[in-house]
Each structure stands twice: as structure tokens, then as C-alpha cells.
Design an enzyme around this catalytic site. Structure first.
Site, short mmCIF file in Angstrom:
data_model
loop_
_atom_site.label_atom_id
_atom_site.label_comp_id
_atom_site.label_asym_id
_atom_site.label_seq_id
_atom_site.Cartn_x
_atom_site.Cartn_y
_atom_site.Cartn_z
N GLU A 87 0.77 -1.28 0.01
CA GLU A 87 0.19 -0.15 0.09
C GLU A 87 0.90 1.22 0.19
OE1 GLU A 87 -2.73 1.96 0.06
OE2 GLU A 87 -3.99 0.58 -0.60
N CYS A 140 -11.76 0.54 -11.53
CA CYS A 140 -12.88 1.42 -11.91
C CYS A 140 -12.67 2.58 -12.58
CB CYS A 140 -13.15 2.28 -10.22
SG CYS A 140 -11.66 3.17 -9.80
#
Length: 466
Positions: free
Chosen positions: A346, A421
């Protein structure tokens, strides 16, 4: 994607999505002349109808569907195309339905409610197919991950505004505008949040200083409802009203207090916020999160996406799998529960810590690290250090994972599952992989954002690895 409780950091535009209705360049001209009648030929990527005027100029028509004959009024004109809206429908498509929301056409949230759900799904598959074709990639079968067509959204941000007459508005922005549309109900919200809209409006109208409320965020989990208030300046009497509201509605109340660098204060003890994943053959998983952490808006569809990723990966004990943009562990933990060795990466150090907490809570072994996944040097070092990985999961923000896909061309991994997305950046990144020898094996479009032009797409790539 979005973050609960914090403003989304700015991201550079991809320049490819086709969803922007006012591209860069010179400011558009306002037009009042009619350009009618027109025959709608197809849908643009953003869901508007596409037609051509008598002189051949392209016209984008709001809320028009293929096959329809329409009288329109042009409201913006550019050199290469015009933008218009319907004055009257001369013929109606069989795919047209009555929108379930009374605010359709005013609120900018759901722009495809006039199109039946099956046609919405088909349109989104066509968009993915077209964007890949522009990159020289032919897609055959595209699967569908389906969810409920109403009551699916478990989080939302509502704007608050007091107009010049002193009337308080609560709602969402109009399309391509800062104007706030007053919302009485929202059919896509889960029922527990839907029921808060009227009490919230009544509360706002009773406040002494409603202008000090910037916005309100709503979140529903399996066990609680959360209301987060963006309070620009503290007001003690209004704070008491908010507390009484929270007690009466039995919701967890948090306040982001301050104008420039707000801090979060809970009305009582901080609630336990958890995401639950229940997958076939696995012990149920519980993932904790906090305001500011990324959480998909559609719990039902998210669960199906995770299950599909597990199906495609078919993780085996002792396999090594990289999970990039791992978030709170949405994919890391289910993969680890299947027995694989997962390394989660991350950009946000707080998320790395969150994954460690969630892994420990679920008694799973997941290693993690912080890395800048948009930096080619960091990505190269990461793939060098994990060159023996059997598979990789990639779930980037709208800007995509171009640096990763370029690096994967030089450091091939047998399986890559890309969850996106933004279909435009997905197609761009897919081209890097396909040109390097990866094969597209599976594609699916999910109902993450039903009734909107936005979509969630999953792709499985495979490569021959010596």
C-alpha cells in the site's frame, strides 16, 4: 473510489475515459438554436445519446436512447460537436423505463436510470469492449457480476447549503455543477440510510448555525449506522442537538471539526467499524476500518468480486501472491485464508498497519509494506524482491497502475488479476501487458455503481513464465 470522512486527494486525469462532458480547450459557447429532429444512433461511453445533425456534426443528447427520434435544443456548441437536451420524444425506445428516483434529471448521481438494467449492463460491456479495441485488443465473452438494482449504496456524502432566503438544503450536486439538489429520498441508498434523510433535514432546519455544516457523510455497516458531520466551527448548542439526534436515531455520531485541518471527535466511544466477508469454504472474515479508509460502496457486489478473484486465482497452499493497492485487506485476507502466502503493498503506511491488524485478528499470515506504486523505481525494486511470485492482484485508483503493468512486461508473473474502476486506464494498462505477451483469459463487469455510467471491471491475464 472514495474515502470516508476525508476529501479525495486530486488525481491526474487519464485523458482517455470518454466520461468527461466538457473536454479541455476553449470554453464552450452557449447555444439556443434547435438542432432537431434527430435519430439517436448509439450511446456514448458516458451514457448520452449520440446523433448527427443534418450537416453531419456530432450531437450528444442527454437522456436519449438508441433508436429514438427526438426534438432537441442545443445548449452548448463546440467546433466538433454540440451538446443538447430533449425537448420532446417523437419515438420511444423499448429500453426506456420510468426512473425510480424522483430527482432523476436534476441530481447528478444516477444518470442511467431511464435505461433498463439489462441494457445498462450491456452498455457497460460494450464500453469495455470498445476501449480495449482502441488498444488493439479484441474481447470475446465478457461476464457480468450482478447485484440489487436499488438499496445497494452503503455510504454517501450529502452536501449542506443555506440559500439566500435562509432555506437549508441537503442533497447531492447537480451534474457538472456546484448547485445542490435538495434530496427527499434516494432509492439507491440502503434502507437504514434512506430513513435518516428526513430526520437529518429536520435537524438541520433546527440548527442555530447550519452554515457551519459543510457536508454530512453516512455509512451503514452490518451492525451500525454512522453519521459524520463536517463542522467548520464549533457551536455548543448545535452540538447538543446533534447528540440528541444521535441518541434518538441510535446512530454513531462523529464530527470532523475545524476548517483547514479537521480532527475527528466521536460523540461517545468510537464505534467498531467492520467489513464482513463470507466466502464459500472459508471461515467468515472480519476486516476493521476507520473513517478515511477506502471501502467499496456496494457490499453485496464487493463480496461477489472477491469471490470471483479467488475463483480466477485458485490459490494453493504455499503459493506466493502479491496484492497491490491492498487497502484494508479486501483481497489479501481471503487469499491468505485459502492458504497462499500473501504480501500486501500500500502507498499509505496507515493501511499497511490496518492490514497487519486485520490479519492478526483473523489469525492469518500476511506480510506487508509501504511503497509508492506509481513510481517506476519503487515498482521495479518490489518486483525484483518478489520475483518468485505466482500471481499478482492489482486494484488501483482511477489513475490506474501503468507503472506496474510496464514493469510486469519485464518481470512476468503467471497470473495477474486487475480490478479497475476506470475502463479507460484499464485498457491502457492492458495494452502494456498484452504487447508483452500476456493473454486476456477472463473479463467481467460488476454492478458496483448501477444506474450510473461508472463501472467496475475485472480482468484475468495469464503469461508463460519460465
Amino acid at each position: 473510489m472514495a474515502m470516508l470522512g476525508k476529501r479525495r486527494p486530486p488525481r491526474p486525469a487519464s485523458g482517455h475515459s470518454g466520461l468527461a462532458r466538457t473536454p479541455g480547450g476553449k470554453a464552450p459557447h452557449t447555444a439556443t438554436e434547435d438542432a432537431s429532429p434527430l435519430v439517436i444512433e448509439r450511446l456514448a461511453h458516458d451514457g448520452r445519446g449520440v446523433a448527427h445533425s443534418a450537416n453531419g456534426k456530432t450531437v450528444f443528447v442527454d437522456q436519449a436512447l438508441p433508436g429514438e427520434h427526438v426534438d432537441v435544443a442545443v445548449h452548448l456548441t463546440r467546433k466538433r460537436f454540440d451538446e443538447a437536451h430533449i425537448k420532446s420524444l417523437l419515438t420511444t425506445s423499448e429500453q426506456r423505463v420510468t426512473p425510480p428516483c424522483p430527482h432523476f434529471g436534476h441530481c447528478g448521481g444516477c444518470d442511467l436510470q431511464h435505461l433498463n438494467v439489462d441494457a445498462q449492463r450491456a452498455h457497460k460491456r460494450d464500453v469495455v469492449r470498445d476501449l480495449f479495441a482502441r488498444q488493439g485488443i479484441t474481447l470475446k465473452d465478457i461476464g457480468s457480476i450482478q447485484g440489487d438494482d436499488q438499496g445497494y449504496r452503503r455510504r454517501a456524502r450529502l452536501g449542506v447549503k443555506v440559500d439566500s432566503q435562509g432555506n437549508t438544503r441537503l442533497g447531492f450536486r447537480a451534474a457538472h455543477s456546484h448547485r445542490l439538489v435538495d434530496i427527499e429520498r434516494c432509492p439507491v441508498l440502503v434502507d437504514s440510510l434512506q430513513q435518516l434523510l428526513t430526520p437529518l433535514r429536520e435537524l438541520l432546519e433546527s440548527l442555530d448555525a447550519p452554515r457551519q455544516v459543510g457536508h454530512i457523510e453516512l455509512l451503514a455497516t452490518a451492525t451500525t449506522q454512522v453519521v459524520l458531520v463536517r463542522q467548520l466551527k464549533e457551536h455548543s448548542q448545535d452540538a447538543e442537538r446533534w447528540q440528541a439526534f444521535a441518541q434518538h436515531q441510535q446512530v454513531a455520531l462523529g464530527t470532523w471539526l475545524g476548517r483547514d485541518t479537521p480532527t475527528l471527535h466521536w460523540n461517545s466511544a468510537a464505534p467498531v467499524l467492520e467489513e464482513s466477508l463470507v466466502l464459500d469454504g472459508q471461515t467468515p472474515l472480519s476486516l476493521s476500518f476507520a473513517p478515511g479508509d477506502f471501502l467499496q460502496v456496494n457490499a453485496q457486489v464487493n463480496q461477489q468480486i472477491v469471490a470471483r478473484v479467488i475463483e480466477w486465482l485458485a490459490p494453493q497452499p504455499e503459493q506466493k501472491i502479491l496484492d497491490l493497492f491492498a487497502g484494508i485487506g479486501n483481497f489479501s485476507l481471503p487469499i491468505a485464508a485459502a492458504g497462499a502466502k500473501v504480501h500486501a503493498v500500500e502507498g499509505n503506511p496507515a493501511m499497511v498497519a490496518r492490514i497487519a491488524i486485520n490479519a492478526k485478528h483473523n489469525e492469518l499470515m500476511v506480510s506487508g509494506q509501504q511503497a509508492d506504486l506509481s513510481d517506476p523505481g519503487s515498482v521495479k525494486q518490489l518486483l525484483d524482491e518478489h520475483a518468485d511470485s505466482d500471481a499478482l492482484v492489482l486494484d488501483p485508483p482511477r489513475s490506474g497502475g501503468e507503472a506496474i503493468c510496464q514493469a510486469l512486461a519485464r518481470h512476468p508473473v503467471a497470473k495477474v488479476v486487475y480490478i479497475s474502476c476506470d475502463p479507460a486506464t484499464l485498457a491502457r494498462d492492458a495494452a502494456h501487458l498484452v504487447h508483452a505477451g500476456y493473454r486476456v483469459k477472463q473479463v467481467a463487469v460488476a454492478d458496483m455503481f448501477l444506474h450510473t455510467a461508472h463501472m467496475e471491471t475485472l480482468v484475468l491475464f495469464e503469461a508463460d513464465v519460465d
